[in-house]
Design an enzyme around this catalytic site. Sequence first.
Site, short mmCIF file in Angstrom:
data_model
loop_
_atom_site.label_atom_id
_atom_site.label_comp_id
_atom_site.label_asym_id
_atom_site.label_seq_id
_atom_site.Cartn_x
_atom_site.Cartn_y
_atom_site.Cartn_z
N CYS A 380 0.84 -1.20 0.00
CA CYS A 380 0.00 0.00 0.00
C CYS A 380 0.88 1.25 0.00
CB CYS A 380 -0.98 -0.05 1.16
SG CYS A 380 -2.47 0.86 0.81
N HIS A 519 -3.56 -5.23 0.40
CA HIS A 519 -3.00 -5.81 1.64
C HIS A 519 -3.06 -7.34 1.59
CE1 HIS A 519 -2.51 -2.08 3.93
NE2 HIS A 519 -3.52 -1.65 3.20
N GLU A 521 -1.52 -9.42 3.23
CA GLU A 521 -1.38 -10.05 4.56
C GLU A 521 -2.73 -10.42 5.16
OE1 GLU A 521 -0.93 -6.90 3.83
OE2 GLU A 521 -1.53 -5.53 5.43
N1 GLN Z 1 -2.00 6.64 2.94
C1 GLN Z 1 -2.05 5.89 1.72
C2 GLN Z 1 -3.39 6.03 1.02
O1 GLN Z 1 -4.38 6.37 1.64
C3 GLN Z 1 -1.74 4.43 1.95
C4 GLN Z 1 -2.74 3.74 2.80
C5 GLN Z 1 -2.25 2.43 3.31
O2 GLN Z 1 -1.07 2.16 3.31
N2 GLN Z 1 -3.16 1.60 3.78
O3 GLN Z 1 -3.50 5.78 -0.14
#
Ligand code: GLN
Length: 547
Positions: A380, A519, A521
């Site tokens: 992310c 994600h 994970e």
């Molecule tokens: N802050 C970033 C976004 O909102 C990444 C979010 C995250 O890593 N879950 O896109």
Amino acid sequence: MARYVFITGGVVSSLGKGLASAALGALLQARGYSVRLRKLDPYLNVDPGTMSPFEHGEVFVTDDGAETDLDLGHYERFTGVAARNTDSISSGRVYTNVLEKERRGDYLGKTIQVIPHVTNEIKDFINIGDDEVDFMLCEIGGTVGDIEGLPFFEAIRQFAQDKPRGECIFMHLTLLPYIAASGELKTKPTQHSVKELRMIGLQPDVLVCRSEQPIPTKEREKIALFCNVHKDSVIAAPDLKSIYEAPIAYHREGLDQAVLDAFGINAAPQPNLAIWNDVADRVFNPEGEVKVAIVGKYVQLEDAYKSIAEALTHGGMANRVRVKIEWVDAEQFDDKDPTPFLQGYHAILVPGGFGERGTEGKIKAAQFARTKNVPYLGICLGMQMAVIEAARNLAGIASAGSEEFDHEAGGKRFEPVVYHLKEWVQGNHKIRRKETDNKGGTMRLGAYSATLSEGSKVAEIYGSTQIEERHRHRYEVDTKYRDQLEKCGLKFSGMSPDGRLPEIVEAIDHPWYIGVQFHPELKSKPFDPAPLFKDFIRAAKDNSRLV
Ligand code: GLN
């Protein structure tokens, strides 16, 4: 019709109620029953989505886009049952629903009260999907005696009363402190905790007692007598070396048997624990060790990256190595050479995160991994950092950055290689967002499909070109820079099905350098590790032979 196990806790928090619930779920499954686990949290936030990871640990996201408590992660990891939006509720959500109904006039002019309106709302929630499984396991957050927990305790009391006799049981977790001076396990706090429960009309059927020492027969009998439970239903929960030992350890102590006895189920099949024996064997008999650095911002609280730590462990189990995780605070080298902080690790992972703090350090970590051929997994924000790094250092876009940081600081300092996404497609729906939207529940959340390029590393890792993974973010990599970055060796190897949103990037001239917008994970299980984590640890293991 499901049978219900209500799981409560007393004496102190953090006794491992979530783990005990998850392990019980796994044991019932091992006996051939279907289960679903549910969490009822008394706090007033509508969901944990807006809470800082420092407050609450990780936010666990479900396929259907709910932002939930990290205990739902345990539930999934132990049972493999994908949690849903309807498996997590808080006082905030309950009151929001009740107040919406009140505004709509649904209560036909009645005075709205905790009993019956709030308790009914909780009971309706507990009952969702009643006909789908054999056992519904409902964990109540917090400890008995908390003011905000009262409506939940009252609701489960009523719920059990409404159901035919024998369909609901109560399991209570407590602590038996060990007093070294006298060499004794003390039962009084447990007695008090059960007294508190009984005062509000709940009699536990099974007591799970956390203790550092085995519980001597005398103490067990004393607890049974004073707490009005059967002696065999006083279950010892000793400290474990690995959480993945929990199903086997709880079975050894008789938890599943005690639960079946409480329901009066006499002819339950014996559990098949083959999966858990294999899991334990992999945890306890590794053939080597790899060292992985997690370069993040919330490193003081490991629960902030709970699922990532677990998924790394699963990857280790698949490769028969122990994964030694070291938490590295990215902020330390925001303006320094990261080498002293990062050398010696067999792989580097940059996890998700919000806000600008520590991001320059994360960009440096991505650069370090790329240029030193260290396996890199960016998740992310970690993918966004990898893209910004490549844009700055390979494509020559010196001011590359994310709009997130400009929004936070005000003004425009960066060329937005990562921009704020305001419109996207989920299934057949178009979703629109504004800068001024509420913070809660407005991100790109839940499961989305991605199409992977034929012949890419990720397609090989997944063994497919169609995948579905869970998201939680507001910002996206801009495809405007795709050609420029691909020419420099950073391939966009996974895209949303409409081709608009980059889902995966990978560096081609590198042993293992992958960034994912989702994600992975969250879907990893000890008995079914997430493909990316499994291969990431394989790469770390290969690298450990070189370092
Ligand atoms: N802050 C970033 C976004 O909102 C990444 C979010 C995250 O890593 N879950 O896109």
